[in-house]
Design an enzyme around this catalytic site. Structure first.
Site, PDB file in Angstrom:
ATOM      1  N   LYS A 195      -2.492 -17.466 -45.537  1.00  0.00           N
ATOM      2  CA  LYS A 195      -3.252 -18.556 -44.928  1.00  0.00           C
ATOM      3  C   LYS A 195      -3.552 -19.594 -46.011  1.00  0.00           C
ATOM      4  O   LYS A 195      -4.491 -19.442 -46.777  1.00  0.00           O
ATOM      5  CB  LYS A 195      -4.531 -18.021 -44.291  1.00  0.00           C
ATOM      6  CG  LYS A 195      -4.236 -17.032 -43.176  1.00  0.00           C
ATOM      7  CD  LYS A 195      -5.486 -16.545 -42.471  1.00  0.00           C
ATOM      8  CE  LYS A 195      -5.136 -15.393 -41.544  1.00  0.00           C
ATOM      9  NZ  LYS A 195      -5.339 -14.064 -42.119  1.00  0.00           N
ATOM     10  N   THR A 252       0.436   7.935 -37.841  1.00  0.00           N
ATOM     11  CA  THR A 252       0.875   6.757 -38.596  1.00  0.00           C
ATOM     12  C   THR A 252       0.306   6.884 -39.999  1.00  0.00           C
ATOM     13  O   THR A 252      -0.725   7.521 -40.203  1.00  0.00           O
ATOM     14  CB  THR A 252       0.401   5.433 -37.965  1.00  0.00           C
ATOM     15  OG1 THR A 252      -1.012   5.415 -38.005  1.00  0.00           O
ATOM     16  CG2 THR A 252       0.875   5.302 -36.541  1.00  0.00           C
ATOM     17  N   TRP A 258      -0.378 -21.391 -41.718  1.00  0.00           N
ATOM     18  CA  TRP A 258       0.176 -20.063 -41.971  1.00  0.00           C
ATOM     19  C   TRP A 258       1.552 -20.180 -42.624  1.00  0.00           C
ATOM     20  O   TRP A 258       2.408 -20.927 -42.152  1.00  0.00           O
ATOM     21  CB  TRP A 258       0.331 -19.279 -40.654  1.00  0.00           C
ATOM     22  CG  TRP A 258      -0.969 -18.757 -40.120  1.00  0.00           C
ATOM     23  CD1 TRP A 258      -2.210 -19.017 -40.618  1.00  0.00           C
ATOM     24  CD2 TRP A 258      -1.143 -17.900 -38.990  1.00  0.00           C
ATOM     25  NE1 TRP A 258      -3.159 -18.372 -39.862  1.00  0.00           N
ATOM     26  CE2 TRP A 258      -2.529 -17.684 -38.860  1.00  0.00           C
ATOM     27  CE3 TRP A 258      -0.279 -17.298 -38.089  1.00  0.00           C
ATOM     28  CZ2 TRP A 258      -3.065 -16.880 -37.849  1.00  0.00           C
ATOM     29  CZ3 TRP A 258      -0.811 -16.502 -37.083  1.00  0.00           C
ATOM     30  CH2 TRP A 258      -2.191 -16.293 -36.969  1.00  0.00           C
ATOM     31  N   GLU A 301       3.246   3.612 -32.358  1.00  0.00           N
ATOM     32  CA  GLU A 301       2.498   3.492 -31.102  1.00  0.00           C
ATOM     33  C   GLU A 301       3.383   3.090 -29.926  1.00  0.00           C
ATOM     34  O   GLU A 301       2.954   3.125 -28.782  1.00  0.00           O
ATOM     35  CB  GLU A 301       1.374   2.444 -31.261  1.00  0.00           C
ATOM     36  CG  GLU A 301       0.247   2.859 -32.191  1.00  0.00           C
ATOM     37  CD  GLU A 301       0.526   2.521 -33.659  1.00  0.00           C
ATOM     38  OE1 GLU A 301       1.713   2.354 -34.025  1.00  0.00           O
ATOM     39  OE2 GLU A 301      -0.438   2.447 -34.439  1.00  0.00           O
TER      40      GLU A 301
HETATM   41  P1  ADP Z   1       3.573   1.972 -40.428  1.00  0.00           P
HETATM   42  O1  ADP Z   1       2.558   1.257 -39.588  1.00  0.00           O
HETATM   43  O2  ADP Z   1       3.072   3.108 -41.194  1.00  0.00           O
HETATM   44  O3  ADP Z   1       4.448   1.029 -41.248  1.00  0.00           O
HETATM   45  P2  ADP Z   1       5.315   2.146 -38.187  1.00  0.00           P
HETATM   46  O4  ADP Z   1       6.683   2.686 -38.248  1.00  0.00           O
HETATM   47  O5  ADP Z   1       4.526   2.435 -36.982  1.00  0.00           O
HETATM   48  O6  ADP Z   1       4.588   2.679 -39.419  1.00  0.00           O
HETATM   49  O7  ADP Z   1       5.412   0.611 -38.488  1.00  0.00           O
HETATM   50  C1  ADP Z   1       5.468  -0.326 -37.472  1.00  0.00           C
HETATM   51  C2  ADP Z   1       5.489  -1.697 -38.058  1.00  0.00           C
HETATM   52  O8  ADP Z   1       6.695  -1.916 -38.797  1.00  0.00           O
HETATM   53  C3  ADP Z   1       5.485  -2.777 -37.029  1.00  0.00           C
HETATM   54  O9  ADP Z   1       4.178  -3.016 -36.548  1.00  0.00           O
HETATM   55  C4  ADP Z   1       6.052  -3.960 -37.820  1.00  0.00           C
HETATM   56  O10 ADP Z   1       5.059  -4.581 -38.608  1.00  0.00           O
HETATM   57  C5  ADP Z   1       7.030  -3.299 -38.738  1.00  0.00           C
HETATM   58  N1  ADP Z   1       8.383  -3.470 -38.200  1.00  0.00           N
HETATM   59  C6  ADP Z   1       9.095  -2.602 -37.485  1.00  0.00           C
HETATM   60  N2  ADP Z   1      10.310  -3.107 -37.181  1.00  0.00           N
HETATM   61  C7  ADP Z   1      10.366  -4.358 -37.703  1.00  0.00           C
HETATM   62  C8  ADP Z   1      11.342  -5.404 -37.732  1.00  0.00           C
HETATM   63  N3  ADP Z   1      12.530  -5.269 -37.178  1.00  0.00           N
HETATM   64  N4  ADP Z   1      11.009  -6.547 -38.356  1.00  0.00           N
HETATM   65  C9  ADP Z   1       9.808  -6.709 -38.947  1.00  0.00           C
HETATM   66  N5  ADP Z   1       8.860  -5.758 -38.965  1.00  0.00           N
HETATM   67  C10 ADP Z   1       9.124  -4.593 -38.354  1.00  0.00           C
END
Ligand code: ADP
Length: 550
Positions: free
Chosen positions: A445, A189, A450, A333
């Site tokens: 916050k 990641t 929130w 993950e």
């Molecule tokens: P990074 O953590 O580097 O951005 P990831 O691809 O693992 O790489 O990112 C996952 C994150 O992307 C999720 O935890 C979420 O916060 C965000 N995410 C993924 N899909 C969506 C979605 N449809 N709507 C909002 N957030 C999303």
């Protein structure tokens, strides 16, 4: 009592063998920039994968669970590597070509990559890193690019040409019997804070995740479909599509390095994919392109969109163009597909629309819970907001600790009772649909309440003159934090910030409206194209933004 069923390990080898035999005629089409794209059947790609496995073993001496890295675009050779490397028992390590050089070096050393397969066009990126990659013994170059860059590159690694290496190799391989829990592939990641974290996928997790990708309630793709795989193969196994394709015969259209809006629009018009997968930024760019240079996108029956929240205005715009965006949520993950937003049957158009706007429904295999700030598990009532935690057979239980080291289980990512803490904040409905309001680190916050940055962004991007909007929390002496809105206006826009605030006030509660605004030319993006909110907060802190009080 034990079952009476056969205990066949779920492996990538079986996916390879099934696809090349049963779906022999399905195709991988790679856009090369030439008048005709490269077309290759699953049978050919499968045989070439087997020849690659033979070459890696017999010529390069790859054995056991050694790591073979790829630094490649989405193309047929990358699919061959996807299938060959895990099937022979080695570990496919996809390197993210958008990462800064020092992170790539850190990651390749952490994984102790022994071989790197690289596209020739990416040699300018790889060559300067080579003196810092002591574990790399072999470099295999594929496709066009200037090989002379490798002369005097300061590495002892042997250089091979992909096509020469696999030519004249056998098209059979005595595959090892693998433990389905063994490592098959790994992906780091991006690590916005601290070192990057390696997620190691098992054969079993890939197999089960791919079956889920094939389900109708998920991407539901068949051998009659063609998918445009924009999501990079270096990003979480291209959302599992190549493996799912070899399971179902789904044809793949690979854009290689032609990821700009104009060639993507041309590809869609000419090759008529029925499905595509990419993050919202790509679809925003493509929309701007087709609004000025109209193209026929109506072949797209379903577009899987995820990686960050999809603004409703974007869905509406594509509905009008005859292409249907379907929202999905996931993370590295989670392999990555966690949810997909197919509305249930029998709804009014309004109800259906409200379901489409959610991040989607959890499939069997991804078990969720919402945990409140005090650690209590909250009900699925679409109202109780907390952190999303998940568990299941394709969800990470730890990060890779390094060769010969124990796995890492940082407290902020893994609970003591076996759940992954996603860092995402939201609600779940009684029928298992997820709506995200924020990431834990992005939530605003304000005076103990929130504010959802995603809700503000979506409302702003619904304005016809707004191209992009990102909202972040900034310190405030009275309320602790308040929202700051950064906005990119479309060309020729006539609205001003007061007009935007009034527009926002039509759908957002008054106390949530930002008073700090900044017009910017571009929202900073992370290496995979998501809004980089950390960068915006830093720009604000450093006084780099022109902020107006409205
Ligand atoms: P990074 O953590 O580097 O951005 P990831 O691809 O693992 O790489 O990112 C996952 C994150 O992307 C999720 O935890 C979420 O916060 C965000 N995410 C993924 N899909 C969506 C979605 N449809 N709507 C909002 N957030 C999303």
């Amino acid at each position: 009592m034990l079952s009476t069923m056969q205990d066949i390990p779920l492996t990538v080898t079986r996916i390879l063998e099934h696809g090349m035999r049963v779906h022999a005629k399905s195709q991988i089409t790679t856009w090369t920039g030439a008048p005709e794209p490269d077309r290759r059947s699953f049978r050919e790609a499968g045989e070439r994968a087997i020849r690659l496995a033979n070459a890696l073993r017999d010529e390069l001496g790859v054995e056991g669970d050694q790591r073979v890295a790829t630094l490649m675009w989405n193309n047929a050779e990358h699919v061959e590597a996807y299938l060959a490397i895990p099937s022979m028992g080695a570990v496919l390590h996809t390197l993210n070509l958008r990462l800064p050089p020092e992170q790539l070096v850190w990651i390749a050393n952490h994984a102790a990559d022994r071989v790197v397969i690289v596209n020739g066009s990416l040699l300018p990126l790889l060559v300067p890193l080579l003196p810092h990659l002591p574990t790399v013994e072999h470099i295999v170059v594929s496709g066009p690019g200037d090989r002379s860059l490798l002369a005097g590159a300061g590495t002892e690694a042997r250089i091979h040409e992909y096509e020469e290496l696999i030519a004249d190799r056998p098209t059979t391989f005595d595959w090892p019997e693998l433990d389905e829990r063994a490592a098959a592939a790994m992906c780091y990641t991006s690590g916005t804070t601290g070192d990057p974290k390696g997620v190691v996928f098992s054969h079993r997790s890939i197999y089960l995740h791919s079956m889920q990708v094939c389900m109708t309630e998920s991407m539901g793709l068949t051998g009659k479909d063609t998918t445009l795989v924009v999501v990079p193969q270096f990003h979480v196994n291209a959302w599992g599509i190549p493996h799912a394709a070899f399971m179902t015969g789904l044809n793949m259209l690979m854009p290689e390095r032609f990821l700009q809006p104009a060639p993507l629009a041309e590809m869609i018009e000419r090759e008529k994919p029925t499905h595509a997968a990419a993050i919202p930024t790509i679809w925003q760019g493509l929309l701007a392109e087709v609004l000025t240079n109209p193209r026929d996108l109506t072949s797209l029956k379903q577009v899987t969109i995820g990686g960050s929240a999809c603004p409703p205005a974007l869905m509406e715009a594509y509905d009008k163009l005859g292409a249907r965006l379907c929202h999905a949520w996931g993370m590295t993950e989670t392999s990555p597909l966690g949810t997909m937003a197919h509305p249930p049957a029998g709804l009014s158009p309004e109800e259906e629309w409200s379901y489409r706007l959610t991040q989607g429904r959890f499939p069997a295999g991804v078990e969720p819970r919402i945990v409140g700030p005090g650690g209590d598990v909250l009900p699925w009532d679409n109202e109780s907001v907390g952190e999303l935690q998940v568990r299941g057979p394709w969800i990470a239980a730890a990060y890779f600790g390094g060769v010969g080291q124990e796995p890492l289980r940082p407290d902020d990512k893994f609970s003591d009772d076996g759940w992954l803490k996603t860092g995402d904040v939201g609600v779940i409905s009684h029928d298992g649909f997820l709506t995200l309001t924020d990431r834990v680190k992005d939530v605003i916050k304000s005076g103990g309440e929130w504010i959802s940055s995603i809700a503000l962004e979506n409302a702003l991007m619904a304005h016809p003159e707004v191209a992009e909007a990102a909202v972040v929390a900034v310190p405030d002496p009275k309320w602790d934090e308040r929202p700051l809105a950064t906005v990119v206006l479309r060309e020729g826009a006539t609205t001003d910030l007061a007009g935007l605030k009034a527009f926002l006030g039509e759908t957002i509660a008054k106390w949530q409206l930002p008073e700090r605004w900044s017009l910017v030319r571009e929202v900073p993006k992370t290496n995979i194209g998501k809004f980089d909110k950390r960068a915006i907060r830093r720009q604000y802190g450093d006084g780099e933004l022109d902020v107006v009080e409205v």
